[in-house]
Design an enzyme around this catalytic site. Sequence first.
Site, mmCIF file in Angstrom:
data_model
loop_
_atom_site.group_PDB
_atom_site.id
_atom_site.type_symbol
_atom_site.label_atom_id
_atom_site.label_comp_id
_atom_site.label_asym_id
_atom_site.label_seq_id
_atom_site.Cartn_x
_atom_site.Cartn_y
_atom_site.Cartn_z
ATOM 1 N N CYS A 152 -89.228 -72.045 16.441
ATOM 2 C CA CYS A 152 -88.967 -73.386 15.906
ATOM 3 C C CYS A 152 -88.746 -74.459 16.981
ATOM 4 C CB CYS A 152 -87.777 -73.333 14.953
ATOM 5 S SG CYS A 152 -86.400 -72.395 15.579
ATOM 6 N N HIS A 244 -84.180 -79.803 15.018
ATOM 7 C CA HIS A 244 -83.907 -79.442 16.411
ATOM 8 C C HIS A 244 -84.268 -80.632 17.314
ATOM 9 C CE1 HIS A 244 -83.139 -75.491 15.076
ATOM 10 N NE2 HIS A 244 -84.160 -74.833 15.579
HETATM 11 P P1 NAP Z 1 -82.275 -65.081 6.831
HETATM 12 O O1 NAP Z 1 -81.810 -66.336 6.200
HETATM 13 O O2 NAP Z 1 -81.263 -64.129 7.344
HETATM 14 O O3 NAP Z 1 -83.216 -64.304 5.752
HETATM 15 C C1 NAP Z 1 -83.688 -62.996 5.968
HETATM 16 C C2 NAP Z 1 -84.593 -62.542 4.828
HETATM 17 O O4 NAP Z 1 -85.058 -61.202 5.108
HETATM 18 C C3 NAP Z 1 -83.889 -62.450 3.469
HETATM 19 O O5 NAP Z 1 -84.834 -62.684 2.448
HETATM 20 C C4 NAP Z 1 -83.432 -60.983 3.410
HETATM 21 O O6 NAP Z 1 -83.318 -60.478 2.085
HETATM 22 C C5 NAP Z 1 -84.605 -60.295 4.079
HETATM 23 N N1 NAP Z 1 -84.165 -59.029 4.684
HETATM 24 C C6 NAP Z 1 -83.090 -58.807 5.481
HETATM 25 N N2 NAP Z 1 -83.013 -57.498 5.817
HETATM 26 C C7 NAP Z 1 -84.054 -56.888 5.225
HETATM 27 C C8 NAP Z 1 -84.514 -55.541 5.165
HETATM 28 N N3 NAP Z 1 -83.880 -54.552 5.808
HETATM 29 N N4 NAP Z 1 -85.647 -55.275 4.456
HETATM 30 C C9 NAP Z 1 -86.295 -56.250 3.794
HETATM 31 N N5 NAP Z 1 -85.898 -57.546 3.791
HETATM 32 C C10 NAP Z 1 -84.805 -57.865 4.507
HETATM 33 O O7 NAP Z 1 -83.270 -65.376 8.063
HETATM 34 P P2 NAP Z 1 -84.184 -66.692 8.364
HETATM 35 O O8 NAP Z 1 -83.474 -67.704 9.149
HETATM 36 O O9 NAP Z 1 -84.847 -67.089 7.099
HETATM 37 O O10 NAP Z 1 -85.254 -66.093 9.386
HETATM 38 C C11 NAP Z 1 -86.273 -65.205 8.985
HETATM 39 C C12 NAP Z 1 -87.229 -64.982 10.143
HETATM 40 O O11 NAP Z 1 -87.857 -66.221 10.487
HETATM 41 C C13 NAP Z 1 -86.540 -64.440 11.396
HETATM 42 O O12 NAP Z 1 -87.383 -63.515 12.034
HETATM 43 C C14 NAP Z 1 -86.364 -65.700 12.231
HETATM 44 O O13 NAP Z 1 -86.303 -65.437 13.601
HETATM 45 C C15 NAP Z 1 -87.621 -66.502 11.876
HETATM 46 N N6 NAP Z 1 -87.509 -67.956 12.049
HETATM 47 C C16 NAP Z 1 -86.463 -68.648 11.533
HETATM 48 C C17 NAP Z 1 -86.430 -70.040 11.704
HETATM 49 C C18 NAP Z 1 -85.325 -70.895 11.132
HETATM 50 O O14 NAP Z 1 -85.326 -72.118 11.388
HETATM 51 N N7 NAP Z 1 -84.391 -70.334 10.354
HETATM 52 C C19 NAP Z 1 -87.437 -70.690 12.360
HETATM 53 C C20 NAP Z 1 -88.503 -69.949 12.859
HETATM 54 C C21 NAP Z 1 -88.519 -68.603 12.691
HETATM 55 P P3 NAP Z 1 -81.881 -60.325 1.341
HETATM 56 O O15 NAP Z 1 -81.509 -61.697 0.856
HETATM 57 O O16 NAP Z 1 -82.207 -59.396 0.212
HETATM 58 O O17 NAP Z 1 -80.916 -59.777 2.326
#
Ligand code: NAP
Length: 349
Positions: A152, A244
Amino acid sequence: MGKIKVGILGATGSVGQRFVQLLEGHPWFEFGALFASERSAGKRYKEVAKWFLPYEMPEEAAETVVKSMDEIGASDNDVAIMFSALPGPVASKVEKSCAQAGYVVSSNVAVHRMEKDVPLVIPEVNADHLALIEVQKSMRGWDGFIITNPNCSAIMLTLSLKPLMGYGIKEVRVSTMQAVSGAGYEGVPSMAILDNVIPFIDREEDKMESEPRKILGTLEGSEVKNAQFTVCASCHRVMVMDGHTEAVWVKFEESVSVDEVKKAFKNFSSDLKTPFAPEKPIILREERNRPQPKLDRDAGSGMSVSVGRVREGRMKDEIKYIVMGHNTIRGAAGASIVNAEVLVQRGYI
Ligand code: NAP
């Protein structure tokens, strides 16, 4: 042409919710299936997603029963594209098996970004790198494939560097002020971030220092030769919800004027013409106190980055500026969606 069915892996999380919100009413795509962990599987989306976006949860998603990773492929054969917002360790296995099974995976996740045959794409910058798809499919023998969008913070920086490439970039230094939504819903406890700045984000500096060089590199035959400049990054979490902000110093091979840099930003345009591609990927702000996350993160529906405070550095060959963009739209879900649109436009899907 009927709409293309899409799945969302990690649909309940911070980025997953953005996918759900942004895809509602998309002219080319429609929801096919929503996936999350075992904790959420078997329940309706509205029961398990801790919805925090300032929009109504799309009705269609609200009533959808969330599936687990084990259910991929069982009843969603009409899904063509999987958008991935999974935690890295989960994505590492799941994205590969999806590609093997014939899905197109458009991923936000870092795990495959730097693999040689995986395109890491900002379509306004390096759509030509999509040619790696054929390399990937033939090397791995998959029916589908994986494409990725950058980290990001790296995406804001890289978009802003693209118009400056013609001036010979030698070295980039960048200091980030990153929003809390970038850490995910459970990411930073409020007790840690309120009244505070956290001067460490796990593995973020590595991504900032490597990804822009791949994206701005040149495709030679079946591989990308990295751009030659170096990037030195310092990354920090601040008490902002979305957006950001990055302070950037660019050292050039030869001296470049502030006016030339401003003109390069102003003239940078996109001919993508897909539903999510902003008309102006870069917006130049002339006010001395812009860009700001609160005022500028929604520019171009969250898909434009804003630059401002373009000024001379201490040395003649150095320019400094601020770049800011919406981290869960341009920096995550919106980036994956525009990548998928370009795949459709160019006949990969
Ligand atoms: P998050 O809010 O923690 O969400 C994680 C998601 O993955 C939830 O839907 C969760 O489901 C699921 N999950 C967690 N553990 C799992 C498992 N063992 N098996 C299957 N599903 C699972 O994370 P996020 O911020 O959205 O980020 C997600 C990804 O995008 C990460 O790799 C992060 O580095 C990347 N990313 C994030 C951003 C940002 O701005 N946030 C930007 C770029 C990239 P449950 O609700 O059922 O736990």
